[in-house]
Write a protein that holds these residues in place. Structure first.
Motif, PDB file in Angstrom:
ATOM      1  N   THR A  55       0.832  -1.200   0.000  1.00  0.00           N
ATOM      2  CA  THR A  55       0.000   0.000   0.000  1.00  0.00           C
ATOM      3  C   THR A  55       0.867   1.250   0.000  1.00  0.00           C
ATOM      4  N   ARG A  56       1.894   1.266   0.833  1.00  0.00           N
ATOM      5  CA  ARG A  56       2.771   2.438   0.886  1.00  0.00           C
ATOM      6  C   ARG A  56       3.531   2.640  -0.420  1.00  0.00           C
ATOM      7  N   ILE A  57       3.961   1.547  -1.038  1.00  0.00           N
ATOM      8  CA  ILE A  57       4.674   1.667  -2.308  1.00  0.00           C
ATOM      9  C   ILE A  57       3.747   2.227  -3.380  1.00  0.00           C
ATOM     10  N   TYR A  58       2.502   1.750  -3.442  1.00  0.00           N
ATOM     11  CA  TYR A  58       1.561   2.264  -4.429  1.00  0.00           C
ATOM     12  C   TYR A  58       1.306   3.759  -4.215  1.00  0.00           C
ATOM     13  N   TRP A  59       1.179   4.183  -2.967  1.00  0.00           N
ATOM     14  CA  TRP A  59       0.997   5.610  -2.682  1.00  0.00           C
ATOM     15  C   TRP A  59       2.212   6.402  -3.130  1.00  0.00           C
ATOM     16  N   LEU A  60       3.398   5.897  -2.857  1.00  0.00           N
ATOM     17  CA  LEU A  60       4.624   6.598  -3.243  1.00  0.00           C
ATOM     18  C   LEU A  60       4.725   6.732  -4.761  1.00  0.00           C
ATOM     19  N   ILE A  61       4.436   5.649  -5.472  1.00  0.00           N
ATOM     20  CA  ILE A  61       4.472   5.697  -6.932  1.00  0.00           C
ATOM     21  C   ILE A  61       3.428   6.680  -7.457  1.00  0.00           C
ATOM     22  N   GLY A  62       2.236   6.666  -6.864  1.00  0.00           N
ATOM     23  CA  GLY A  62       1.179   7.595  -7.288  1.00  0.00           C
ATOM     24  C   GLY A  62       1.576   9.043  -7.067  1.00  0.00           C
ATOM     25  N   ILE A  63       2.181   9.341  -5.934  1.00  0.00           N
ATOM     26  CA  ILE A  63       2.614  10.715  -5.641  1.00  0.00           C
ATOM     27  C   ILE A  63       3.708  11.141  -6.606  1.00  0.00           C
ATOM     28  N   GLN A  64       4.661  10.241  -6.872  1.00  0.00           N
ATOM     29  CA  GLN A  64       5.740  10.577  -7.807  1.00  0.00           C
ATOM     30  C   GLN A  64       5.191  10.803  -9.215  1.00  0.00           C
ATOM     31  N   PHE A  65       4.283   9.962  -9.655  1.00  0.00           N
ATOM     32  CA  PHE A  65       3.696  10.114 -10.987  1.00  0.00           C
ATOM     33  C   PHE A  65       2.933  11.432 -11.097  1.00  0.00           C
ATOM     34  N   THR A  66       2.156  11.745 -10.062  1.00  0.00           N
ATOM     35  CA  THR A  66       1.391  12.995 -10.057  1.00  0.00           C
ATOM     36  C   THR A  66       2.331  14.193 -10.099  1.00  0.00           C
ATOM     37  N   THR A  67       3.422  14.128  -9.356  1.00  0.00           N
ATOM     38  CA  THR A  67       4.407  15.218  -9.347  1.00  0.00           C
ATOM     39  C   THR A  67       5.040  15.387 -10.721  1.00  0.00           C
ATOM     40  N   LEU A  68       5.397  14.277 -11.353  1.00  0.00           N
ATOM     41  CA  LEU A  68       5.993  14.357 -12.696  1.00  0.00           C
ATOM     42  C   LEU A  68       5.009  14.939 -13.711  1.00  0.00           C
TER      43      LEU A  68
END
Length: 79
Positions: A55-68
């Motif tokens: 769950t934490r990894i998916y959130w981290l990937i989502g935040i990074q993608f949104t930032t990019l």
């Protein structure tokens, strides 16, 4: 002091050994049960930990993608 006949001594010793083996068998069964329960608890905790990690990894990937995407949009707007 006189002891019993050799056959009686042997039977008494054999009975003692059989009793000891039975006690060891019961203790081993009890230990096996407790170990199985402990392993089930450990597996449950590991599964919960892995779910939390995913769950934490998916959130981290989502935040990074949104930032990019946001940075890419800002860069394109400036051009």
């Amino acid at each position: 002091m006189q002891t019993g006949t050799p056959a009686n001594d042997f039977d008494a010793r054999l009975s003692r050994v059989e009793g000891t083996v039975e006690q060891l068998s019961q203790r081993m069964a009890s230990l096996e049960t407790r170990m199985d329960q402990g392993f089930r608890e450990i597996n449950a905790r590991m599964d919960a930990g892995l779910r939390d990690l995913h769950t934490r990894i998916y959130w981290l990937i989502g935040i990074q993608f949104t930032t990019l995407v946001a940075l890419g949009t800002l860069i394109l707007v400036k051009l």
